[in-house]
Design a protein around this motif. Sequence first.
Motif, mmCIF file in Angstrom:
data_model
loop_
_atom_site.group_PDB
_atom_site.id
_atom_site.type_symbol
_atom_site.label_atom_id
_atom_site.label_comp_id
_atom_site.label_asym_id
_atom_site.label_seq_id
_atom_site.Cartn_x
_atom_site.Cartn_y
_atom_site.Cartn_z
ATOM 1 N N SER A 273 -4.582 2.590 -6.901
ATOM 2 C CA SER A 273 -3.706 2.399 -5.843
ATOM 3 C C SER A 273 -2.871 1.282 -5.893
ATOM 4 O O SER A 273 -3.095 0.255 -6.619
ATOM 5 C CB SER A 273 -4.600 2.586 -4.506
ATOM 6 O OG SER A 273 -4.979 1.128 -4.263
ATOM 7 N N LEU A 274 -1.888 1.310 -5.244
ATOM 8 C CA LEU A 274 -0.917 0.092 -5.017
ATOM 9 C C LEU A 274 -1.521 -0.990 -4.551
ATOM 10 O O LEU A 274 -1.432 -2.144 -4.940
ATOM 11 C CB LEU A 274 0.360 0.716 -4.236
ATOM 12 C CG LEU A 274 1.255 -0.563 -4.079
ATOM 13 C CD1 LEU A 274 1.809 -1.334 -5.260
ATOM 14 C CD2 LEU A 274 2.604 -0.081 -3.164
ATOM 15 N N GLU B 22 -0.288 4.240 -10.273
ATOM 16 C CA GLU B 22 -0.757 5.464 -10.784
ATOM 17 C C GLU B 22 -0.930 5.681 -11.939
ATOM 18 O O GLU B 22 -1.976 6.347 -12.459
ATOM 19 C CB GLU B 22 0.235 6.312 -10.076
ATOM 20 C CG GLU B 22 -0.043 6.716 -8.462
ATOM 21 C CD GLU B 22 0.908 7.708 -7.875
ATOM 22 O OE1 GLU B 22 1.980 8.059 -8.535
ATOM 23 O OE2 GLU B 22 0.685 8.106 -6.751
ATOM 24 N N ASN C 274 4.040 1.702 -7.190
ATOM 25 C CA ASN C 274 3.167 2.575 -6.913
ATOM 26 C C ASN C 274 3.114 3.764 -7.959
ATOM 27 O O ASN C 274 1.879 3.917 -8.624
ATOM 28 C CB ASN C 274 3.481 3.371 -5.591
ATOM 29 C CG ASN C 274 2.246 4.127 -5.152
ATOM 30 O OD1 ASN C 274 1.219 3.965 -4.973
ATOM 31 N ND2 ASN C 274 2.549 5.738 -5.330
ATOM 32 N N THR D 13 0.852 -1.228 0.155
ATOM 33 C CA THR D 13 0.007 -0.065 0.024
ATOM 34 C C THR D 13 0.955 1.349 -0.003
ATOM 35 O O THR D 13 2.026 0.985 0.037
ATOM 36 C CB THR D 13 -1.015 0.094 1.356
ATOM 37 O OG1 THR D 13 0.030 0.102 2.264
ATOM 38 C CG2 THR D 13 -1.641 -1.536 1.585
ATOM 39 N N ASN D 14 0.365 2.292 -0.153
ATOM 40 C CA ASN D 14 0.950 3.667 0.073
ATOM 41 C C ASN D 14 1.537 4.005 1.333
ATOM 42 O O ASN D 14 2.201 5.141 1.563
ATOM 43 C CB ASN D 14 0.613 4.701 -0.611
ATOM 44 C CG ASN D 14 -0.765 5.252 -0.320
ATOM 45 O OD1 ASN D 14 -1.327 4.661 0.841
ATOM 46 N ND2 ASN D 14 -1.418 5.956 -0.910
ATOM 47 N N LEU E 259 5.435 4.489 2.249
ATOM 48 C CA LEU E 259 6.399 5.184 1.122
ATOM 49 C C LEU E 259 7.200 6.216 1.651
ATOM 50 O O LEU E 259 8.330 6.480 1.147
ATOM 51 C CB LEU E 259 5.437 5.675 -0.104
ATOM 52 C CG LEU E 259 4.782 4.318 -0.755
ATOM 53 C CD1 LEU E 259 3.931 5.064 -1.991
ATOM 54 C CD2 LEU E 259 5.731 3.373 -1.432
#
Length: 343
Positions: free
Chosen positions: A283-284, A278, A274, A238-239, A242
């Motif tokens: 989303s990731l 995008e 990611n 997920t983001n 990051l």
Amino acid sequence: MSYGSFELTYTAAPDRYTKIPYRRTGKSGLDLPAFSFGLWQKFGTDYPFETQREIILHAFDLGITHFDNADRYGPPHRAAQKNFGKVLAKDLAPYRDEIILSTKAGNPIGPSPYLSGGSRKSLLASLDHSLRDLGTDYVDIFYSHRQDDSTPLEETVGALVSAVQQGKALYVGISNYRPDRAHQAAELLREAGVPLLIHQPRYSIFDRSIEQNGLLELAEQDGFGLIVYSPLAQGLLTNKYLESIPEGARATNSTFLSPDAITETYRRRAAELNKLAESRGQSLAQLALQWVLRQPAVTSALVGASSTWQLDHNLKALEFPPLTDDELAVIEEHGVHGTGLNL
């Protein structure tokens, strides 16, 4: 409307079966939703029950008919089953025939030698407890939660067969078994007339074990489905991580994800993934979920959620076009097996 001792206040969405695809489980006759709901984390006594209830009912409204549990899930152990049992009794009882309930036994849940392992005593006693926790006469799938090399496989398989013969389970599964042991279990179960329905392994862009150890091919060969857990690698896909580790994130309070996993190498790889997500307008997390479901042998991916928004967001992964060969090549380059995980 009343049902048993409860006054029912919930009515399921009438269009729930139009929102998610269903996939056949191996060579059985059972269909499962592409996403199943797992109660592994955030369904114990450490999260508000009303939030849990809201998420479970929302999942059912979205067409998620399969709810995956285990005697070990909490905290404390068995709490997730008891909480789901409350929702089943209060809200979902009229829909029991539309729901696939699964539970597992065999992972340690206490110091007693009878509270872990694959013995007949451990598995069948745990199943009886689980049925009481859930408030149901049977589960749809009963799993041996982990491989137990100290117990004869014939004994473990015999307990699974008995669960079906006694009417306490409709199907049986295994989880976290090595391919060689999974094949032996499938053979023994086939001989007993209770085919192995499903295997539950870990699988994600950062964990390619089932690609490397032959389990994907074995599932096709032996005719069982795969339902994969941790498709988001405990949040690494997920983001969330990051830039930094947010306060209260899983990496700060989970035994399954250490802050040490959030390395610069991880961040560099996750950032590239990611960027690809995008470019696809997703989303990731949605990219990662779509990636695991691309495998024909994967029947369903287990997702959890801490909010209805998160559940909605994850299910939108089903709305994006298939991954192209070029996009899969980017994932191969940056989705390196073992990234951020203790493998």
